[in-house]
Design an enzyme around this catalytic site. Structure first.
Site, PDB file in Angstrom:
ATOM      1  N   ASP A  86       0.978  -1.310  -0.095  1.00 16.11           N
ATOM      2  CA  ASP A  86       0.166   0.116   0.091  1.00 16.11           C
ATOM      3  C   ASP A  86       0.711   1.185   0.046  1.00 16.11           C
ATOM      4  O   ASP A  86       1.876   1.265   0.551  1.00 16.11           O
ATOM      5  CB  ASP A  86      -0.984  -0.229   1.268  1.00 16.11           C
ATOM      6  CG  ASP A  86      -1.989   0.968   1.136  1.00 16.11           C
ATOM      7  OD1 ASP A  86      -2.487   1.255  -0.146  1.00 16.11           O
ATOM      8  OD2 ASP A  86      -2.626   1.339   2.171  1.00 16.11           O
TER       9      ASP A  86
ATOM     10  N   LEU B  89      10.192 -21.199  -4.912  1.00 18.61           N
ATOM     11  CA  LEU B  89       9.530 -20.068  -4.218  1.00 18.61           C
ATOM     12  C   LEU B  89       8.030 -20.017  -4.736  1.00 18.61           C
ATOM     13  O   LEU B  89       8.011 -20.185  -5.863  1.00 18.61           O
ATOM     14  CB  LEU B  89      10.095 -18.579  -4.103  1.00 18.61           C
ATOM     15  CG  LEU B  89       9.335 -17.601  -4.021  1.00 18.61           C
ATOM     16  CD1 LEU B  89       8.977 -17.391  -2.511  1.00 18.61           C
ATOM     17  CD2 LEU B  89       9.833 -16.145  -4.578  1.00 18.61           C
TER      18      LEU B  89
ATOM     19  N   HIS C 148       2.220   3.400  -8.959  1.00 13.31           N
ATOM     20  CA  HIS C 148       2.024   1.846  -9.268  1.00 13.31           C
ATOM     21  C   HIS C 148       3.122   1.588 -10.393  1.00 13.31           C
ATOM     22  O   HIS C 148       3.471   0.453  -9.763  1.00 13.31           O
ATOM     23  CB  HIS C 148       0.495   1.661 -10.060  1.00 13.31           C
ATOM     24  CG  HIS C 148      -0.669   2.025  -9.238  1.00 13.31           C
ATOM     25  ND1 HIS C 148      -0.751   1.643  -7.836  1.00 13.31           N
ATOM     26  CD2 HIS C 148      -1.613   2.642  -9.472  1.00 13.31           C
ATOM     27  CE1 HIS C 148      -1.780   2.401  -7.370  1.00 13.31           C
ATOM     28  NE2 HIS C 148      -2.518   2.883  -8.523  1.00 13.31           N
TER      29      HIS C 148
HETATM   30  C1  IPE Z   1      -5.153  -2.567  -0.110  1.00 12.51           C
HETATM   31  O1  IPE Z   1      -5.073  -1.387  -0.278  1.00 12.51           O
HETATM   32  C2  IPE Z   1      -5.458  -3.538  -1.432  1.00 12.51           C
HETATM   33  C3  IPE Z   1      -4.005  -3.794  -1.807  1.00 12.51           C
HETATM   34  C4  IPE Z   1      -3.043  -3.372  -1.540  1.00 12.51           C
HETATM   35  C5  IPE Z   1      -4.366  -4.198  -3.246  1.00 12.51           C
HETATM   36  P1  IPE Z   1      -6.191  -0.507  -0.307  1.00 12.51           P
HETATM   37  O2  IPE Z   1      -5.376   0.932  -0.651  1.00 12.51           O
HETATM   38  O3  IPE Z   1      -7.079  -0.658  -1.486  1.00 12.51           O
HETATM   39  O4  IPE Z   1      -6.794  -0.520   0.741  1.00 12.51           O
HETATM   40  P2  IPE Z   1      -8.007   0.564   1.606  1.00 12.51           P
HETATM   41  O5  IPE Z   1      -9.101   0.831   1.017  1.00 12.51           O
HETATM   42  O6  IPE Z   1      -7.085   1.766   2.049  1.00 12.51           O
HETATM   43  O7  IPE Z   1      -8.266  -0.105   2.960  1.00 12.51           O
HETATM   44  C1  IPE Z   2      -1.750   0.312  -3.342  1.00  9.43           C
HETATM   45  O1  IPE Z   2      -1.266   1.590  -3.107  1.00  9.43           O
HETATM   46  C2  IPE Z   2      -1.828  -0.484  -4.583  1.00  9.43           C
HETATM   47  C3  IPE Z   2      -3.380  -0.825  -4.770  1.00  9.43           C
HETATM   48  C4  IPE Z   2      -4.225  -1.025  -3.916  1.00  9.43           C
HETATM   49  C5  IPE Z   2      -3.647  -1.380  -6.006  1.00  9.43           C
HETATM   50  P1  IPE Z   2      -2.592   2.554  -3.272  1.00  9.43           P
HETATM   51  O2  IPE Z   2      -2.827   2.996  -4.688  1.00  9.43           O
HETATM   52  O3  IPE Z   2      -3.717   2.124  -2.364  1.00  9.43           O
HETATM   53  O4  IPE Z   2      -1.962   3.903  -2.709  1.00  9.43           O
HETATM   54  P2  IPE Z   2      -2.543   4.975  -1.620  1.00  9.43           P
HETATM   55  O5  IPE Z   2      -2.970   4.202  -0.590  1.00  9.43           O
HETATM   56  O6  IPE Z   2      -3.582   5.639  -2.206  1.00  9.43           O
HETATM   57  O7  IPE Z   2      -1.382   5.553  -1.228  1.00  9.43           O
HETATM   58 MG    MG Z   3      -3.972   2.182  -0.641  1.00  6.41          MG
END
Ligand code: IPE
Ligand code: IPE
Ligand code: MG
Length: 267
Positions: free
Chosen positions: A18, A129, A35
């Site tokens: 995240d 792995l 990303h």
């Molecule tokens: C969790 O991250 C999902 C992934 C890392 C794929 P999110 O950014 O979607 O989670 P929330 O919505 O903040 O809980």
């Molecule tokens: C995690 O990073 C990747 C996915 C959930 C696909 P985020 O896109 O949730 O990044 P933040 O949380 O908005 O910074």
């Molecule tokens: Mg996120």
């Protein structure tokens, strides 16, 4: 350099990657750029796991709830995943990494599904792995699906309700045959689970870090492993019992120790 006991490594590490969006925003770039940069961190952590001999690594890359994001971001994410898988497959084969997808196939763009299948098939014989990507994945949805499959087996006389145990139930999950995660890492500063491996993390050690995913380096991963080894896993027992007992890293009801997925998890 790291005070890591190579004999007590976690068997299964699961990561909620995240913070890509915030990382990009801090740099005044688009979330999509974040990303893209996150892919670099994936590569580093996969290689490190393989080098040190962690047998299972599971990465949360797209949740069921992530469909609620702006369409442009969703599209860009799937396109990035497709490019990532195509680019990495030869190296996965070379490094004998077994690739598996965890999640619902329905809804995944056809071109992504094709490369997922290809990666699964072409790496099926490897086991150095087991790298799993949770895509279009939700923990509650996975449990509901397991209940549906189980109910069908009961109806067909292939399962008996009174025989149901945690181990048997685990076989109906996408993670059939995996050991439960010992360690869950979440980057990006949020202290929540966000529908990830709900059944499987019952006794996992949870590790949260403020570091945003694109910045998460091998050294940060090693720090998480050191902290994991400093935790006392009691599984309900007392600290005194744990200290006097023979080391036992498996939680009650943990799955089998090898990925032996059969037809049950596939649909
Ligand atoms: C969790 O991250 C999902 C992934 C890392 C794929 P999110 O950014 O979607 O989670 P929330 O919505 O903040 O809980
Ligand atoms: C995690 O990073 C990747 C996915 C959930 C696909 P985020 O896109 O949730 O990044 P933040 O949380 O908005 O910074
Ligand atoms: Mg996120």
């Amino acid at each position: 350099m790291y005070d890591l006991d190579m004999k007590r490594l976690p068997r299964h590490v699961a990561i909620i990657m995240d913070g890509n969006g915030r990382w990009a925003r801090q740099k005044l770039r688009t979330r999509i750029f974040g990303h893209e940069k996150g892919v670099g961190a994936v590569r580093k952590i996969v290689s490190r796991c393989r080098e040190i001999g962690i047998p299972y690594l599971t990465l949360y890359a797209f949740s069921k709830e992530n469909w609620n994001r702006p369409a442009r971001e969703v599209k860009a994410l799937w396109s990035l995943l497709e490019r990532f898988l195509k680019a990495e497959l030869p190296e996965m084969i070379e490094k004998q990494i077994r690739f598996l997808h965890l999640g619902d196939v329905e809804g995944i763009p056809a071109s992504v599904l094709q490369i997922l299948r290809q990666a699964e098939e072409q790496t099926a014989g490897f086991g150095r792995l087991v790298l799993s990507l949770a895509l279009n994945y939700g923990g509650r949805q996975e449990i509901l699906r397991a209940v549906q499959l189980l109910a069908e087996d009961v109806r067909n006389g292939r399962a008996i309700p009174s025989d149901l145990s945690g181990d048997v139930f685990s076989r109906y999950l996408y993670t059939e045959g995996y050991p439960d995660p010992d360690l869950v890492i979440r980057t990006g500063g949020e202290i929540r689970v966000s529908n990830f491996l709900l059944w499987q993390i019952a006794y996992a050690e949870l590790y949260f870090t403020e570091i945003l995913w694109p910045d998460f380096a091998e050294s940060d991963f090693m720090e998480a492993l050191v902290e994991f080894q400093n935790r006392e896993r009691r599984f309900g027992r007392t600290g005194e019992q744990v200290k006097s007992a023979v080391p036992d890293r498996s939680a009650p009801g943990a799955g089998a120790s090898r990925a032996t997925r059969g037809s049950r998890a596939r649909s």
